[in-house]
Scaffold this motif. Structure first.
Motif, short mmCIF file in Angstrom:
data_model
loop_
_atom_site.label_atom_id
_atom_site.label_comp_id
_atom_site.label_asym_id
_atom_site.label_seq_id
_atom_site.Cartn_x
_atom_site.Cartn_y
_atom_site.Cartn_z
N ALA A 75 0.83 -1.21 0.00
CA ALA A 75 0.00 0.00 0.00
C ALA A 75 0.86 1.26 0.00
O ALA A 75 0.60 2.21 -0.75
N VAL A 76 1.89 1.27 0.83
CA VAL A 76 2.77 2.44 0.93
C VAL A 76 3.49 2.68 -0.39
O VAL A 76 3.57 3.82 -0.87
N LEU A 77 4.03 1.63 -0.97
CA LEU A 77 4.79 1.76 -2.22
C LEU A 77 3.89 2.22 -3.37
O LEU A 77 4.26 3.10 -4.15
N ALA A 78 2.70 1.62 -3.47
CA ALA A 78 1.79 1.99 -4.55
C ALA A 78 1.37 3.45 -4.44
O ALA A 78 1.36 4.20 -5.44
N SER A 79 1.03 3.89 -3.25
CA SER A 79 0.62 5.28 -3.05
C SER A 79 1.78 6.25 -3.29
O SER A 79 1.58 7.33 -3.85
N ALA A 80 2.97 5.84 -2.86
CA ALA A 80 4.15 6.70 -3.07
C ALA A 80 4.44 6.87 -4.56
O ALA A 80 4.72 7.99 -5.02
N LEU A 81 4.36 5.80 -5.32
CA LEU A 81 4.60 5.88 -6.76
C LEU A 81 3.51 6.70 -7.46
O LEU A 81 3.79 7.46 -8.39
N TYR A 82 2.29 6.54 -7.00
CA TYR A 82 1.17 7.28 -7.61
C TYR A 82 1.33 8.78 -7.35
O TYR A 82 1.10 9.60 -8.26
N ALA A 83 1.74 9.14 -6.14
CA ALA A 83 2.00 10.55 -5.84
C ALA A 83 3.27 11.03 -6.52
O ALA A 83 3.36 12.20 -6.93
N GLY A 84 4.25 10.14 -6.64
CA GLY A 84 5.49 10.50 -7.32
C GLY A 84 5.27 10.90 -8.76
O GLY A 84 6.01 11.74 -9.29
N LEU A 85 4.26 10.34 -9.39
CA LEU A 85 3.92 10.72 -10.76
C LEU A 85 3.53 12.20 -10.83
O LEU A 85 3.89 12.91 -11.77
N LYS A 88 5.31 17.69 -12.30
CA LYS A 88 5.61 19.05 -11.83
C LYS A 88 7.07 19.40 -12.10
O LYS A 88 7.39 20.50 -12.58
N ALA A 89 7.97 18.47 -11.77
CA ALA A 89 9.40 18.75 -11.89
C ALA A 89 9.88 18.80 -13.33
O ALA A 89 10.68 19.66 -13.69
N LYS A 90 9.39 17.89 -14.16
CA LYS A 90 9.92 17.77 -15.52
C LYS A 90 9.14 18.57 -16.55
O LYS A 90 9.71 19.06 -17.52
N LYS A 91 7.83 18.70 -16.36
CA LYS A 91 7.00 19.36 -17.36
C LYS A 91 6.33 20.64 -16.86
O LYS A 91 5.65 21.31 -17.63
N GLY A 92 6.50 20.94 -15.59
CA GLY A 92 5.92 22.16 -15.04
C GLY A 92 4.41 22.11 -14.89
O GLY A 92 3.77 23.16 -14.75
N ILE A 93 3.82 20.91 -14.89
CA ILE A 93 2.36 20.77 -14.74
C ILE A 93 2.02 20.94 -13.27
O ILE A 93 2.56 20.24 -12.41
N HIS A 94 1.13 21.85 -12.97
CA HIS A 94 0.81 22.13 -11.56
C HIS A 94 0.23 20.90 -10.88
O HIS A 94 -0.61 20.19 -11.45
N GLU A 95 0.67 20.68 -9.65
CA GLU A 95 0.28 19.46 -8.92
C GLU A 95 -1.21 19.39 -8.64
O GLU A 95 -1.77 18.30 -8.53
N VAL A 96 -1.88 20.53 -8.54
CA VAL A 96 -3.33 20.52 -8.29
C VAL A 96 -4.07 19.91 -9.49
O VAL A 96 -4.96 19.07 -9.32
N ILE A 97 -3.67 20.32 -10.68
CA ILE A 97 -4.33 19.81 -11.90
C ILE A 97 -4.11 18.31 -12.04
O ILE A 97 -5.07 17.53 -12.21
N SER A 98 -2.85 17.88 -11.98
CA SER A 98 -2.55 16.46 -12.20
C SER A 98 -3.12 15.58 -11.10
O SER A 98 -3.63 14.48 -11.37
N SER A 99 -3.06 16.04 -9.85
CA SER A 99 -3.55 15.20 -8.76
C SER A 99 -5.08 15.06 -8.79
O SER A 99 -5.61 14.00 -8.45
N ILE A 100 -5.79 16.10 -9.21
CA ILE A 100 -7.25 15.99 -9.34
C ILE A 100 -7.61 14.96 -10.41
O ILE A 100 -8.50 14.12 -10.23
#
Length: 390
Positions: free
Chosen positions: A119-129, A134-146
């Motif tokens: 569970a921890v690893l799956a959630s971490a990878l999902y949030a890591g996306l 955000k880091a590589k493409k500058g896509i705001h985290e609010v948009i992508s996370s929603i």
């Protein structure tokens, strides 16, 4: 010298308490307008939260996953990121916990470890996306996370109805195996010896016998302390906070900004995954159901982080308040017939007032700056008069 009132209005803890009290006062007014006795209603609500050991234990159990998601959001906010995707990360963690916890068949310690880690690893990878975008493409985290919240919802429904995991004649999946349970003394409670002890001890009967008491709350406290230590006492915590405070200054000092963004989101997601793991392994029915909408655990965690003003330790108390309102609200509805929307109004008002309270110190600072020149001018006039007399 500042007055005591001004000092209190600059204290985040005092402002939060004031916001909570005002939230209850406004709720009482709404209850009175709706035709319900306000004082009696609040009394029933509080009694529903704290009336018996069973009630208080149930509040702790209900609060645990919300504390974890609140902690995840607070960690991201401390590092300059707005993780509104805790809901999706929590659901992905639940999927991973059920996938591993129902598939593998190991003895209890190993089964629990594998289920929680999944569970921890799956959630971490999902949030890591989110952090990667955000880091590589500058896509705001609010948009992508929603967007990823919605993907997680449909992923949950797809997974629940797969041939391998779907339980026939139900709307859910197979539960995790009993060796993955994290409840306290689950087998002892069902044994003859355990039942004999519980029948002779009313307190233990209410706390252990009538609730799925699990170790999740203890882990939540430990996680809050650990997060506080990481943020304030470690080099990695300093780097994460530096990136959140000023990206350009952090990059100038040699900090890898992009790497820290991804790591921050992964840690935030891992905390949400812990909440998912202990929900699946620590509470009935230990499985996934087909969902028509989000369960709001992650969104409630967002409110908890706001009430706690992003304090990891504060998330424990804010989560207990939140869980207590949700649990006590059911009592209020059953005894008085008050709509559950009243509880949502209380929570909404408290969150709004806490958010509004952030502006009060700024207002006081601005007002103080306007007063100081006038005070200086008055003092200078007195000095000039004194010099003229001489």
């Amino acid at each position: 010298m500042e007055s005591k009132v001004r000092k209190a209005l600059r204290n985040p803890f005092a402002l939060t308490i004031i916001a909570i009290i005002l939230g209850f006062i406004i709720a009482m007014f709404i209850l009175a307008v709706a035709g319900f006795p306000p004082f009696k209603s609040v009394g029933i609500l509080i009694k529903g939260m704290l009336g018996t050991p069973k009630d208080f234990t149930a509040v702790i159990i209900k609060s645990t996953p919300i504390i974890f998601t609140g902690l995840g959001v607070a960690f991201a906010m401390k590092t300059g990121l707005f993780n509104i995707g805790g809901e999706g990360q929590y659901m992905v963690g639940c999927i991973a916990a059920v996938a591993i916890g129902s598939w593998l068949d190991f003895p209890a310690p190993l089964q629990i470890i594998f289920t929680v880690l999944a569970a921890v690893l799956a959630s971490a990878l999902y949030a890591g996306l989110v952090g990667l975008l955000k880091a590589k493409k500058g896509i705001h985290e609010v948009i992508s996370s929603i967007m990823l919240n919605w993907i997680a919802l449909y992923l949950n429904n797809w997974f629940t109805n797969t041939n391998f995991y779907h339980k026939p004649n139900t709307m859910g999946s197979y539960p995790v195996r009993e060796s993955a349970y994290t409840m306290i003394l689950p087998q002892w409670k069902r044994s003859e010896a355990g039942l004999a002890v519980l029948r002779n001890n009313k307190f233990l009967l209410q706390v252990l016998g009538r609730n799925d008491v699990n170790v999740g709350f203890i882990v939540a406290i430990a996680a809050s302390v650990l997060v506080t230590w990481i943020l304030t006492r470690t080099r990695k915590g300093f780097e994460l906070r530096a990136v959140g405070s000023n990206i350009h200054a952090a990059r100038y000092t040699g900090i890898d900004v992009e790497k820290n963004m991804i790591q921050s989101m992964m840690i935030s997601g891992a905390l949400c995954g812990l909440g998912a793991a202990f929900y699946i392994t620590g509470q009935q029915p230990h499985l996934l159901n087909t969902l028509s909408s989000s369960e709001n655990i992650g969104f409630n965690g967002l409110s908890v982080a706001f009430i706690a003003q992003n304090s990891p330790i504060g998330c424990i108390f804010a989560g207990l308040l939140f869980g207590g309102l949700l649990y006590g609200g059911a009592t209020l509805q059953s005894q008085l017939g008050a709509p559950t929307e009243i509880i949502n109004i209380i929570i909404g008002v408290i969150v709004f007032l806490v958010a509004l309270s952030i502006l009060i110190p700024r207002f006081l600072d601005t007002h103080t700056k306007k007063e100081k020149p006038q005070e200086v001018t008055a003092k200078e006039k007195e000095k000039k008069k004194g010099a003229g007399n001489v």
